[in-house]
Design a protein around this motif. Structure first.
Motif, mmCIF file in Angstrom:
data_model
loop_
_atom_site.group_PDB
_atom_site.id
_atom_site.type_symbol
_atom_site.label_atom_id
_atom_site.label_comp_id
_atom_site.label_asym_id
_atom_site.label_seq_id
_atom_site.Cartn_x
_atom_site.Cartn_y
_atom_site.Cartn_z
ATOM 1 N N THR A 279 22.840 61.793 10.047
ATOM 2 C CA THR A 279 21.403 62.068 9.955
ATOM 3 C C THR A 279 20.778 61.940 11.344
ATOM 4 O O THR A 279 20.931 60.915 12.016
ATOM 5 N N VAL A 280 20.103 62.998 11.767
ATOM 6 C CA VAL A 280 19.401 63.003 13.053
ATOM 7 C C VAL A 280 17.967 63.428 12.764
ATOM 8 O O VAL A 280 17.713 64.585 12.394
ATOM 9 N N GLY A 281 17.040 62.504 12.936
ATOM 10 C CA GLY A 281 15.656 62.801 12.566
ATOM 11 C C GLY A 281 15.588 63.062 11.073
ATOM 12 O O GLY A 281 16.032 62.246 10.259
ATOM 13 N N SER A 282 15.050 64.214 10.716
ATOM 14 C CA SER A 282 14.941 64.563 9.297
ATOM 15 C C SER A 282 16.078 65.473 8.836
ATOM 16 O O SER A 282 16.099 65.899 7.678
ATOM 17 N N GLU A 283 17.019 65.763 9.739
ATOM 18 C CA GLU A 283 18.112 66.680 9.416
ATOM 19 C C GLU A 283 19.374 65.917 9.031
ATOM 20 O O GLU A 283 19.690 64.870 9.621
ATOM 21 N N HIS A 284 20.115 66.467 8.064
ATOM 22 C CA HIS A 284 21.377 65.875 7.613
ATOM 23 C C HIS A 284 22.511 66.880 7.860
ATOM 24 O O HIS A 284 22.399 68.051 7.486
ATOM 25 N N TYR A 285 23.577 66.401 8.476
ATOM 26 C CA TYR A 285 24.706 67.263 8.824
ATOM 27 C C TYR A 285 26.002 66.668 8.278
ATOM 28 O O TYR A 285 26.207 65.447 8.332
ATOM 29 N N GLN A 286 26.878 67.523 7.792
ATOM 30 C CA GLN A 286 28.232 67.115 7.450
ATOM 31 C C GLN A 286 29.086 67.189 8.717
ATOM 32 O O GLN A 286 29.047 68.204 9.439
ATOM 33 N N ILE A 287 29.808 66.140 9.003
ATOM 34 C CA ILE A 287 30.670 66.132 10.194
ATOM 35 C C ILE A 287 32.040 65.563 9.825
ATOM 36 O O ILE A 287 32.173 64.812 8.855
ATOM 37 N N PHE A 288 33.029 65.932 10.622
ATOM 38 C CA PHE A 288 34.357 65.339 10.511
ATOM 39 C C PHE A 288 34.449 64.269 11.593
ATOM 40 O O PHE A 288 34.609 64.575 12.779
ATOM 41 N N ASN A 289 34.311 63.021 11.167
ATOM 42 C CA ASN A 289 34.096 61.895 12.072
ATOM 43 C C ASN A 289 35.427 61.411 12.665
ATOM 44 O O ASN A 289 36.285 60.882 11.953
ATOM 45 N N LEU A 290 35.575 61.573 13.973
ATOM 46 C CA LEU A 290 36.815 61.177 14.638
ATOM 47 C C LEU A 290 37.050 59.675 14.586
ATOM 48 O O LEU A 290 38.198 59.212 14.552
ATOM 49 N N SER A 291 35.977 58.896 14.562
ATOM 50 C CA SER A 291 36.159 57.444 14.591
ATOM 51 C C SER A 291 36.835 56.940 13.308
ATOM 52 O O SER A 291 37.453 55.874 13.302
ATOM 53 N N LYS A 292 36.763 57.712 12.237
ATOM 54 C CA LYS A 292 37.386 57.294 10.972
ATOM 55 C C LYS A 292 38.904 57.498 10.987
ATOM 56 O O LYS A 292 39.596 57.076 10.059
ATOM 57 N N LEU A 293 39.399 58.166 12.070
ATOM 58 C CA LEU A 293 40.851 58.296 12.226
ATOM 59 C C LEU A 293 41.476 57.017 12.761
ATOM 60 O O LEU A 293 42.692 56.824 12.664
ATOM 61 N N GLN A 294 40.662 56.174 13.390
ATOM 62 C CA GLN A 294 41.176 55.000 14.088
ATOM 63 C C GLN A 294 42.055 54.125 13.178
ATOM 64 O O GLN A 294 43.106 53.646 13.584
ATOM 65 N N VAL A 295 41.608 53.936 11.957
ATOM 66 C CA VAL A 295 42.315 53.049 11.022
ATOM 67 C C VAL A 295 43.710 53.597 10.734
ATOM 68 O O VAL A 295 44.690 52.851 10.656
ATOM 69 N N GLN A 296 43.817 54.920 10.620
ATOM 70 C CA GLN A 296 45.076 55.535 10.221
ATOM 71 C C GLN A 296 45.975 55.892 11.396
ATOM 72 O O GLN A 296 47.198 55.836 11.286
ATOM 73 N N LEU A 297 45.355 56.286 12.523
ATOM 74 C CA LEU A 297 46.143 56.824 13.637
ATOM 75 C C LEU A 297 46.068 55.961 14.890
ATOM 76 O O LEU A 297 46.643 56.339 15.919
ATOM 77 N N GLY A 298 45.373 54.842 14.871
ATOM 78 C CA GLY A 298 45.283 53.993 16.044
ATOM 79 C C GLY A 298 44.104 54.345 16.928
ATOM 80 O O GLY A 298 43.356 55.288 16.668
ATOM 81 N N LEU B 114 40.535 67.017 24.448
ATOM 82 C CA LEU B 114 41.463 66.980 23.323
ATOM 83 C C LEU B 114 40.777 66.483 22.049
ATOM 84 O O LEU B 114 41.178 66.847 20.934
ATOM 85 N N LYS B 115 39.737 65.657 22.201
ATOM 86 C CA LYS B 115 38.978 65.240 21.021
ATOM 87 C C LYS B 115 38.299 66.442 20.363
ATOM 88 O O LYS B 115 38.170 66.508 19.133
ATOM 89 N N VAL B 116 37.875 67.391 21.197
ATOM 90 C CA VAL B 116 37.276 68.619 20.652
ATOM 91 C C VAL B 116 38.310 69.386 19.827
ATOM 92 O O VAL B 116 38.022 69.863 18.724
ATOM 93 N N LEU B 117 39.532 69.492 20.355
ATOM 94 C CA LEU B 117 40.601 70.164 19.612
ATOM 95 C C LEU B 117 40.945 69.399 18.335
ATOM 96 O O LEU B 117 41.209 70.010 17.289
ATOM 97 N N LEU B 118 40.931 68.070 18.411
ATOM 98 C CA LEU B 118 41.266 67.243 17.248
ATOM 99 C C LEU B 118 40.250 67.460 16.129
ATOM 100 O O LEU B 118 40.616 67.616 14.945
ATOM 101 N N GLU B 119 38.979 67.477 16.462
ATOM 102 C CA GLU B 119 37.943 67.744 15.462
ATOM 103 C C GLU B 119 38.157 69.112 14.834
ATOM 104 O O GLU B 119 37.978 69.293 13.613
#
Length: 918
Positions: A17-36, A45-50
């Motif tokens: 959520t940014v201001g009044s707008e809501h966006y669906q995103i594929f959150n890279l930080s949620k990979l940390q638990v599974q992939l380190g 490379l983070k752009v490619l990963l997303e």
């Protein structure tokens, strides 16, 4: 419309959520638990990963691909092939016209097969900017801009009508009309969003802005934190039609920048230094990512200048992270506040934001303290050949000695044999004057080796940078105040990358000074940098030809290859805009501008470069005139065009009505057999060698974009069609006509075929008859004899612009394979995309070691439908003395996707067959 992953194996989809707008995103930080911990993964490379997370479908993107990219941190390299889908496509008109021609031909093929032609439509947004067609016919006059634009519209009416048809008939296809700006600067200042968003199935998604472009310098947008690079028009068309871009996970070279530029040193000096360092390092096919605390003081325009030159240093991209400098530029250029807020929030959440002290893990690193950069040019014929300003005269003298050596040797041979001097000397001896000269406006001026005949502020590289453009205006002001003037034999021009440049030069009060020196506006486009320099004054051309003079151009561009800027100008020097003006004042490159006077002032005293070079304080004061309102004004109706553009009549039809009389737009033969079964891959037997070429053969050499010579195969063809030589236009403008382009393939006047002893010009030997012919005529004779053809070459084959016609023309000439020591990335891909086999000599072998003279017959064995990436193949050689030899080559089909494309006869054939099958 794009379809995003509903598999979501790693459970990364969430709402931002940014201001009044809501966006669906594929959150890279949620990979940390599974992939380190992925925090130190390079940001590119983070752009490619997303991208992989968003398009995971277990067909083209599998979980193992995501694991492989995350696992890059372990060894900083990978052999894993991935499928990448950019958000959008950017085109310029030289490469865009043939791409739209292909789409029109594909629509015609679908209609012929009884299908729905509207199946052929871009599935991703496409922007085409008309920027490559304006030529510098008129210069140094207040009317130059209007006159050049009028000629451009008259010359290119057929092409522009065709593009307007495409704009009306194709979905998600926008055209920026002529006279607006250069595609990369329009992209930087307006089109790019840094974080893109769109709606799919009622949900709004946000993701990194990514693109591919049909111009090598698409990389300029990397300066804004947008991942993008140049691909061939063929690959871009496939991306438009929904095909992923197949690539190996790249190595990433980190380039650390520290310190600040010294007083008097420009962004151009910095980029030429970086280009030299990276070219020496060897970064072909790799990502380069800039980092270090020096970025905090590096303006966005300087970053874009560095990113622009990625093709010159050989990298796939030259990426800069997003930071406060990025946001400031977005504000300056008038992006919406909501978009800027999204960029900041998204990039910080995804780890794409640059923080002080960031040290990502890289494959390898380089570093530069920017305070050590010195004033430089690049030349005389390669952008990576940096020369200190003080060394330019010595470098030119050494080059002259090298080029004149054969003349000296020939003279000595003739004298020893009792003959006369060289042909040039004989010509000079019969002239009624002792020294070369030219007549300009009734006055006689001497002309010598090393005189500057073209001084052009041109190209996206530098005209996007207010600092260097304003510096040029300030230098012009100071020069006039001292009493200096441009030399009469110098053709001067100013071609900004957008109308905003004119606005801030006007606001700073500098336009009148540039005009008084002859740097009047000639157009908004690439002009001189791509060979659209236009003719030199007739008297100068005559003198150069008559005395075989080695004259020079100085331009603020990114390419200075032989034969590119102007066919009569052999030495070409890349320089910052203020240095371009300085060389226009001194009129030659023999003068050491660091120690010798530029000229004499009103007071009779010598004037030196340091006397007129603007200070940083003066530049900073001028920069205050650049404001957001200028960007709002110039981009408010960017797609509208002027009255002439709007007046172009276009047919309202889903398929294009081909005109058989047209010499600009012709129905190409590529899909003629699309309704026939695919031919099996067969071995290439008893092929002849069409040409033996050396190192660094560029796409300019293979498929020229400049002038069409009257006596060339293309020139003869156009005359047969009733076109006068004055109306030939350029090769680039006729890329929609395969008849012109196949005749122009290998027709560059500077190309050297070793089969003819290295003689310049697009000729070869037709071996069975031993007859010297143009390469086109020889190829047509071989085709009539049903003889397959091969090209032999050295290192870095296909460097330069991403010209699809360098591959298309090669295909139409009947060339089945190119055997080279190494390939430039885009051209190798284009060859595969056109069904031409790229083969590489194994380490330690080349044409000289194997004694390949071009007279041999070659058979390439081991080819079949079982072909696979990096396969070793055998080449059997039959020599003229009846003996046989063998050598191995590496098949440079690099990925499994490319195997499928090659089997189908090319990438577009693959797409079209799949569409017809569905």
């Amino acid at each position: 419309m794009a379809k995003y992953s509903d598999i979501n194996s790693f459970n990364t989809l969430e709402t931002l959520t940014v201001g009044s707008e809501h966006y669906q995103i594929f959150n890279l930080s949620k990979l940390q638990v599974q992939l380190g911990d992925l925090s130190r993964l390079p940001k590119s490379l983070k752009v490619l990963l997303e991208n992989l997370l968003r398009f995971e479908d277990q067909l083209t993107v599998k979980t193992e691909h995501i694991y492989a990219l995350a696992g890059w941190l372990n060894n900083q390299t990978s052999e894993q092939e991935i499928q990448y889908r950019p958000a959008r496509v950017l085109m310029q008109d030289f490469t865009g016209v043939p791409a739209v021609v292909d789409l029109a031909a594909m629509r015609a093929a679908v209609a012929k097969a009884g299908g729905d032609p509207e199946k052929i439509n871009p599935l991703s947004p496409v922007d085409l900017v008309i920027d490559h067609s304006v030529m510098v016919d008129y210069f140094a006059s207040p009317q130059a801009f209007e006159q050049n634009v009028a000629i451009e519209m008259q010359r290119n009416g057929e092409r522009y009508q065709f593009l307007r048809w495409g704009q009306a008939a194709l979905n998600q296809f926008r055209v920026v009309p002529p006279g607006t700006g250069i595609c990369h600067q329009v992209n930087l200042e307006y089109l790019a969003q840094v974080v893109w968003s769109n709606e799919v199935d009622g949900q709004r998604f946000a993701f990194p802005d990514t693109l591919v472009g049909t111009d090598s310098h698409t990389t300029m947008i990397n300066g804004l934190g947008v991942l993008g690079w140049g691909v061939g028009g063929i690959e871009a068309e496939a991306a438009m039609l929904g095909q992923p871009i197949s690539m190996l996970i790249p190595e990433v070279i980190g380039f650390k920048l520290t310190g600040k530029l010294k007083e008097g040193i420009t962004a151009t000096d910095l980029v030429l230094t970086i280009t030299q360092i990276l070219r020496k390092k060897g970064v072909v096919g790799k990502f380069v990512e800039f980092y270090g605390d020096g970025l905090a003081d590096l303006p966005l325009a300087d970053r874009a200048t560095i990113a622009n030159m990625a093709p010159e240093y050989g990298a796939t991209c030259g990426f800069f992270p997003i930071d406060e400098v990025t946001l400031s530029y977005l504000r300056l250029t008038g992006r919406q506040p909501e978009r800027i807020a999204l960029v900041e929030a998204y990039s910080k959440l995804q780890g794409l934001w640059r923080n002080p002290g960031d040290e990502p893990v890289f494959t390898d690193t380089l570093a530069l303290d920017m305070s050590t950069v010195e004033a430089s040019l690049a030349g005389p014929k390669r952008p990576q050949d940096r020369v200190l300003l003080s060394q330019v005269p010595k470098t030119f003298a050494a080059f002259m000695d090298l080029t004149l050596k054969p003349v000296k040797e020939e003279k000595e041979r003739l004298e020893n044999e009792g003959g006369g001097g060289t042909a040039v000397e004989a010509k000079q001896a019969n002239l009624p004057h002792e020294n070369p000269f030219c007549m300009i406006e009734g006055k006689k001026y001497p002309l010598q080796h090393g005189d500057v005949v073209i001084s052009a502020i041109t190209s996206c590289t530098n005209t996007s940078n207010p600092s260097v453009m304003l510096a040029a205006g300030l230098l012009a002001k100071k020069a006039l105040e001292k009493g200096l003037q441009r030399k009469p034999w110098v053709k001067s021009s100013l071609a900004p990358g957008s109308k905003v440049v004119s606005d801030y030069l006007d606001a700073a009060g500098l336009t009148p000074y540039l005009n008084r020196l002859g740097y009047n506006l000639v157009g908004y486009g690439c002009t001189t940098c791509i060979g659209n320099s236009g003719p030199l004054p007739e008297a100068i051309e005559e003198a150069v030809q008559c005395f075989d003079l080695n004259v020079a151009s100085v331009l603020s561009g990114n390419r200075n290859f032989e034969g590119r800027v102007h066919p009569l100008v052999k030495t070409n020097w890349l320089a910052s805009p203020p240095l371009v003006v300085a060389y226009g004042l001194v009129g030659n490159i023999r003068t050491d501008l660091t120690a010798e006077p530029i000229g004499e002032g009103f007071d009779g005293q010598a004037v030196y470069l340091k006397d007129i070079w603007p200070t940083q304080v003066e530049i900073d004061a001028a920069l205050q005139n650049v404001n957001t309102e200028m960007f709002h004004k110039e981009y408010a109706e960017v797609f509208e065009g002027d009255a002439k553009w709007k007046a172009i009549q276009i047919p309202q039809s889903q398929t294009y009505a081909w005109d058989e009389q047209s010499t600009y737009i012709r129905h190409p033969p590529f899909f003629a057999e699309i309704d026939q079964p695919v031919r099996p891959i067969q071995q290439i037997k008893l092929a002849r060698i069409l040409a033996v070429l050396g190192d660094s053969v560029t796409t300019d050499h293979i498929s020229p974009a400049g002038n069409i010579k009257k006596d060339s195969p293309a020139g003869r063809y156009l005359q047969q069609q009733g076109v006068d030589a004055k109306d030939f236009n350029s090769y680039g403008s006729r890329r929609g006509n395969h008849e012109v382009m196949m005749r122009g393939t290998f027709a560059n006047i500077r190309i050297k075929n070793e089969m003819l002893g290295g003689e310049e010009g697009g000729n070869t030997l037709h071996i069975p008859s031993a007859e010297k012919l143009s390469i086109y005529d020889a190829a047509m004779r071989y085709q009539a004899e049903q003889t397959p053809l091969v090209i032999i070459a050295g290192k870095e084959y296909g460097t330069g612009s991403s010209r699809d016609w360098a591959a298309k023309g090669t295909n139409l000439l009947g060339v089945k394979a190119v055997i080279a020591e190494s390939f430039e990335r885009i051209h190798r891909s284009n060859l595969v995309g056109m069904g031409v086999l790229p083969l590489q000599f194994v380490e330690g072998q080349n044409r000289q070691i194997l004694n390949l003279t071009g007279h041999e017959t070659l058979s390439i064995l081991g080819l079949s439908d079982d072909i696979h990436p990096h396969q070793m193949l055998e080449v059997d050689v039959q020599h003229t003395d009846g003996t046989c030899s063998h050598f191995q080559v590496l098949c440079r089909i690099d990925t499994l996707n490319e195997v499928e494309y090659f089997k189908a006869g090319g990438i577009l054939h693959y797409v079209l067959r799949n569409l017809l099958a569905s």
